[in-house]
Write an enzyme that holds these catalytic residues in place. Structure first.
Site, PDB file in Angstrom:
ATOM      1  N   CYS A  10       0.825  -1.212   0.000  1.00 45.07           N
ATOM      2  CA  CYS A  10       0.000   0.000   0.000  1.00 45.07           C
ATOM      3  C   CYS A  10       0.859   1.262   0.000  1.00 45.07           C
ATOM      4  O   CYS A  10       2.035   1.238   0.364  1.00 45.07           O
ATOM      5  CB  CYS A  10      -0.931   0.002   1.218  1.00 45.07           C
ATOM      6  SG  CYS A  10      -2.284   1.204   1.094  1.00 45.07           S
ATOM      7  N   ASP A 138      -5.938  -2.779  11.986  1.00 44.61           N
ATOM      8  CA  ASP A 138      -4.802  -1.870  11.998  1.00 44.61           C
ATOM      9  C   ASP A 138      -4.715  -1.240  13.384  1.00 44.61           C
ATOM     10  O   ASP A 138      -5.656  -1.310  14.178  1.00 44.61           O
ATOM     11  CB  ASP A 138      -5.000  -0.781  10.932  1.00 44.61           C
ATOM     12  CG  ASP A 138      -3.721  -0.081  10.543  1.00 44.61           C
ATOM     13  OD1 ASP A 138      -2.666  -0.354  11.146  1.00 44.61           O
ATOM     14  OD2 ASP A 138      -3.775   0.756   9.617  1.00 44.61           O
TER      15      ASP A 138
END
Length: 219
Positions: A10, A138
């Protein structure tokens, strides 16, 4: 037999980094469409970078509290992208932005870093967002995104009947431990890395990308 763990790289901003991730064997490439992020790219830039992807490597567009119109414009620029909602979006917000499910999406869950905080209800969260293709776990830090911080994987209290994506502070050195900790908790597990394969914010290191993908493949 455990299923294969897919890899998303990412926060890509440069063509050479997209090529390095593809060459290393990444399954998905993430583009951050959140202007405050140091890894931000415009939808037009994301489209240019996504055009380099071969078949079966998926572009992912990351949004934070974007409007339905902003999401639609980005999707028009990058057709076939998977959506990732990383802000305060409700299930209804995600459903509307995904064009009532026409577009697949991920929903990020922000896991507290403080062991004194009550355990995060991942089962309840995954039920609320049951239309998501997967739940991305996360670290909860100020602002949005994990900030390259890992959370205590043991703080996830129960096994949700969901596909999970592990993110936050992953590196070539710790990703195997993360997979071992979370894979038994869910239906399938994927991993998502950004800062852990960087030379600088928004600039990836091809050697670290290769090392990360190799570490995942060894699990």
């Amino acid at each position: 037999m455990a299923s294969r763990t897919a890899v998303k790289i990412c926060g890509l901003t440069r063509p050479e980094d997209v090529d390095a991730a593809v060459d290393a064997g990444a399954d998905a490439i993430g583009f951050v469409l959140y202007p405050p992020s140091p890894r931000y790219v415009t939808p037009q830039r994301a489209a240019e970078l996504a055009a380099r992807l071969p078949a079966f490597v998926t572009p992912v567009l990351l949004f934070v509290n974007a409007s339905v119109e902003e999401v639609a414009a980005a999707v028009a620029a990058v057709p076939g992208a998977l959506l990732q909602f990383h802000g305060d979006e409700t299930p209804e917000d995600c459903w509307a932005a995904s064009q009532q499910g026409r577009l697949a999406f991920l929903r990020a869950a922000r896991i507290p870093l403080d062991a004194d905080t009550p355990p995060f209800d991942l089962v309840g969260f995954s039920k609320r967002f049951d239309r998501a293709r997967a739940i991305l776990v996360d670290a909860h830090v100020p602002g949005y995104g994990g900030g390259g911080r890992a959370f205590d994987w043991s703080l996830l209290p129960a096994a949700p009947d969901a596909h999970l994506v592990l993110s936050g502070g992953l590196t070539p050195d710790n990703v195997a431990a993360g997979i071992a900790a979370l894979r038994p908790l869910c239906r399938t597990l994927s991993v998502d890395v950004s800062s852990g394969v960087e030379a600088a914010k928004g600039v990836k290191d091809p050697a670290r990308i290769r090392a990360f993908v190799t570490a995942v493949a060894s699990c």
